[in-house]
Design an enzyme around this catalytic site. Structure first.
Site, mmCIF file in Angstrom:
data_model
loop_
_atom_site.group_PDB
_atom_site.id
_atom_site.type_symbol
_atom_site.label_atom_id
_atom_site.label_comp_id
_atom_site.label_asym_id
_atom_site.label_seq_id
_atom_site.Cartn_x
_atom_site.Cartn_y
_atom_site.Cartn_z
ATOM 1 C CG ASN A 1 -1.772 -5.336 -3.207
ATOM 2 O OD1 ASN A 1 -1.322 -5.911 -2.225
ATOM 3 N ND2 ASN A 1 -1.787 -4.020 -3.306
ATOM 4 C CG ASP B 1 -5.713 -5.310 -1.582
ATOM 5 O OD1 ASP B 1 -4.533 -5.500 -1.923
ATOM 6 O OD2 ASP B 1 -6.095 -5.399 -0.416
ATOM 7 C CD GLU C 1 -1.740 -2.370 0.760
ATOM 8 O OE1 GLU C 1 -1.066 -2.986 1.596
ATOM 9 O OE2 GLU C 1 -2.087 -2.877 -0.324
#
Lengths: 599, 599
Positions: free
Chosen positions: B277, B319, B193
């Site tokens: 991801n 995700d 992230e």
């Protein structure tokens, strides 16, 4: 508030009815062994339960039923309440309160967490502890760290009322459990290390309005003492009994705090508690007896007036903070049944008194290592009647300021601290969690600044010479003033005891063990390692036909302050950090409830 | 270092001896069911124990033997190790490590707590978790939050060596358990992230020197892929297989993180893991398949070179972070014994593959509510062979930026997250803790700044329409791709499972229950409420002739981030706070180990 439409006369009648009701409710509920509605179990502070499904014959089969984490680290003192099907659990700062569903393994019915200024934390002398909740009249009462006394709706956790009992900026903090007597919520205050003029205050159960406040030192109208009617060892205390024992205005910063447990005798309509050490810890700075610090108080809950007082340690030189609980039990002494009060003081002496008139019946060392005194003068008529005889070698005043008095026993945290003892009417014995700790004590001159520590002593703590155990769990005969049996513990036993009709006594250890021992012999019958060190008080209740025993873990308090506050300097925590450094080999922080039952 | 005085030739021989030894040691130790020496239990990640003293016939009598608090709040993932008579327990940030004496109810032999900059906390996407320790060669390996990999002397807790594996200022953090294979410590990295170019890195067991590093995306020499020899679904991947699937230099901030579990097949000398991801979560911003994010990797541990790869979710739009564990089990498929690898992906598909060559044998939904895909194209020779067929309605790219795609199942946290499944060779079934959660997903444009969140999506989470349970615990037939039985759970099952030769499967729940179910039928045989929600993995060991089962409690992780981080905005925690708001009715923070055994 419902009565405002009736006539004044009827209103007064209704108020009396409410008073009686609140009183009756708690007396009735606290008589139901299936519940645990008072922070002390019962008004007499016996911490004795009539439940006997768990007993000496089967307690070895005890197992954990369910557990609950409070989400707070640091020391967890006190015990949960059980009212009906709900358990109310408290925690240290920030003082969360949980209502747990007993029928569903402690499912959370509601949680209340006050918003408090964390600046209160450094003002809390000996960890951020809280000793528990009170219940009455459908409300749960919490005494927050910041001294806010809050009444919560027991069903919803909604705030009903809240009042400030003190000011943390002056060093006043809240750690003690409130106690409801009749239509009033009584609450003490902490701050003996900050020069607080401490007091017990009564708030109206319904409105939260203050009804009376009784200071530990000050003019008679502040300490709620009647010079003629209030007695000490049978004699009227006379006018200005407190202020004339202080130099100048020192009583205004005199300590005498009130953070221990409160007992109540409904028949005598007297409540009992102890006032703590005088401020500062440097005795040279405060000449006089420093009354009424270090005192056992018997007061009328209706107006706060003192019936009798007894000062155990005049002019304290060791921080033998007299706040420990008073256990009320009727005992056969000298061929007669006496309404006694038994108190295990920090100073290492156990007192048995007549709780009606304050007569001193027994005063004896409950740890043979106690060396600061040779005992209390028990000769009636003697000018020093009722006073302890101080051994000069262990007098910190005698040795002087900036002099290190060594090997004084007990240490400042006493032969017992707030961890409450229990009494079993089955055995007639008192079960006492004790500290077996001595100290070096060096008083020094300190000046007072509001809200700053006002201690004036440096300490080191350690076990008595030639010994390694820092605690004992003892059975005490309060009629004879004798130890009946004594179990060694590696560390101070900082957990409150529970005695039951099953012939078992429970207590926790700083390493984290819950232990069950035979009430007659002290033989260990069961032990279990809970997640963290235990400084909480063991309690019991029945639900769905099964008896449960529960205790909060969460190492901390004064003994565990090194772990709790992350301190490593041995002198920190007034010597406790060095004294209890070995604790870190056994346990780690964490606040959890462990609930036990039989399979 | 001991070899520096011998000849080079002898030195090399000695090194080989050391390598073989370290490998043999772990293979031997991990074959001893009495210990639990790998964070995954065994190299095959089956989390199956041959111990059977606790079994389906007696597990209902299980009771708590002892407990231990870690002193840390927030989420406790992973499981302790047991090596000989010592248990090694870890915790989330600040990542304490405890060596506990099994012979004395977990007495603390040593504690290690690294000093870490707390600025790493906000860089940890989904709670401050740590998934556990590794052991080899007398050392305990800890992967700290700040990415320091530290080797501790297992006897003393003293630091032997430490190396930085990444840089938290770039968003790189450490949450995964290291895995020792032969003479190397393998460790992944977190930061999907934050636009990290993620990797698996091998460090020399003795010195801590870096041996190789294999990125998930980038040029062939960075991803350690041989264009000719590395295959995907049987075909060589060709040159630049990764970078040609990214726009420009986007691979440099491409994610593909590596914080899941590592498996190893000593016979094939291949280790397996999944890459996560691609960054950002806004698919419009990163055209292409984004290889090799979302990929199952088979690599040679000696040099890191990839033997085969399989990308499960090309061009992720949800995700569906592909990090979940690979379970290695030999199974009868199509009349032949296949060396299979079974993987339950976040995307809701369970893959059964030939772990030697990467052949795709089965790909099937393990939650019938999975709706973003109609399944994988299993037609060999088809241009889309092995690719999932995306349903446009649930394609967040198709619906476009700043458009809220609704009712996508599973939610971003997948039909399963890191919580590892177990496999029992007794039943031939896989036991899978699952999430039963759908989402709204709104991608938006985001710009990259090193060390700042690079997410680009807003989410809401909730159970599938018309249902209330957010989790199931299922038994899966990986040969047929079918659910055999499924137990509903109110919340996602975020605890790793344990299967045993006793015919019992264990797992924990977010409410805090440890549950034991019959391996054949799923019938609940036992449950116990631990102090806090369980996101740890259940493990078992034997000591002193008794079998024990242990699990860490400590609610948190992505699902529990609301409680763990004190968040209340439903959209916070990428939608998890709102989705799991009900958790607060069941449990509270706290890190504790509960150890169970039979009376």
């Amino acid at each position: 508030m419902r009565q405002i439409f009736v006539t004044t006369c009827l209103g007064v009648a209704a108020m009396f009815a409410v008073n009686a009701q609140a009183n009756d409710e708690l007396i009735k509920l606290s008589g139901d062994a299936k519940q645990w509605v008072l922070p002390t179990g019962d008004y007499a502070n016996t911490r004795y339960s009539k439940l006997d499904k768990i007993n000496a014959g089967n307690v070895s089969k005890l197992q954990v039923a369910w557990t609950f984490s409070t989400g707070v680290l640091r020391g967890h003192e006190g015990a949960p309440l059980v009212v009906g099907d709900v358990m109310y659990v408290h925690g240290p700062f920030p003082n969360p309160v949980f209502a747990l569903d007993l029928a569903h393994d402690g499912k959370i019915l509601w949680k209340y967490e006050p918003k408090q200024d964390p600046d209160v934390i450094p003002v809390m002398c000996c960890d951020t502890v809280n000793r528990g909740l009170a219940y009455a009249d459908g409300k749960i009462f919490l005494h927050q760290a910041d001294t806010t006394l809050v009444a919560l709706d027991a069903k919803t956790g909604q705030v009903v009322w809240q009042k400030k009992n003190g000011d943390p900026k002056k060093g006043e903090t809240g750690t003690s459990a409130p106690m409801v007597i009749k239509d009033k919520v009584l609450v003490g205050i902490s701050g003996g290390e900050f020069g607080v003029q401490c007091h017990v205050t009564a708030y109206d159960l319904k409105s939260g309005n203050q009804v009376w406040r009784a200071y530990s030192e000050g003019p008679d109208n502040q300490i709620l003492v009647d010079p003629q009617k209030t007695t000490s060892l049978g004699q009227p205390v006379g006018a200005d009994s407190s202020i004339k024992t202080w130099q100048g205005d020192q009583w205004k910063i005199g300590g005498g705090c009130t953070w221990g447990w409160i007992s109540y005798d409904p028949a005598l309509n007297l409540f009992y508690y102890g006032s703590g050490n005088p401020s500062t810890w440097n005795p040279k700075q405060r000449p006089g007896d420093n009354k009424w610090s270090m005192t056992i108080w018997a007061r009328n809950p209706d107006n706060g007036m003192a019936k009798w007082v007894y000062q155990m340690t005049p002019h304290d030189e060791w921080d033998y903070d007299g706040v420990n609980e008073m256990i009320l039990a009727d005992q056969q002494i000298g061929g007669a049944t006496r309404k006694t009060l038994v108190h295990f003081d920090r100073n290492g002496l156990a007192y048995t008194m007549d709780r009606d008139n304050g007569e001193l019946l027994v005063a004896a060392k409950y740890d043979p290592k106690v060396n600061w005194t040779s005992g209390v003068d028990m000769t009636k008529g003697s000018p020093t009647y009722g006073r302890p005889k101080v051994i000069p070698e262990y007098s910190t005043e005698h040795n002087g300021e900036d002099k290190n008095s060594k090997n004084i026993c007990p240490a400042a945290l006493g032969s017992k601290d707030e961890q409450p003892a229990a009494f079993s009417p089955q055995t007639g014995l008192f079960y006492v969690p004790t500290n077996h700790v001595c100290m070096d004590y060096e008083p020094f001159r300190v000046s007072y600044t509001a809200g700053q520590p006002y201690v004036g002593a440096t300490l080191a703590m350690y076990p008595p010479q030639g010994e390694t155990n820092m605690g004992n769990f003892i059975a005490w005969d309060a009629k004879a003033g004798k130890i009946v049996w004594s179990n060694k513990e590696q560390f101070s036993v900082w957990s409150g005891a529970l005695a039951t009709a099953g012939g078992v006594v429970f207590y926790g250890t700083l390493e984290g063990y819950l232990k069950a021992v035979d009430a007659k012999t002290g033989k260990e019958l069961y032990k279990f390692k809970t997640p963290s060190g235990i400084i909480g008080n063991v309690m019991t209740y029945e639900h769905g036909g099964k008896q449960y025993v529960a205790v909060l873990s969460g190492v901390g308090g004064w003994a565990g302050i090194g772990l709790a506050a992350g301190l490593t300097d041995p002198k920190a925590g007034l010597g406790a950090v060095g004294g209890y450094a070995g604790l870190k080999q056994y346990t780690s922080l964490g606040g959890q409830l462990t609930v036990f039952t039989l399979p």
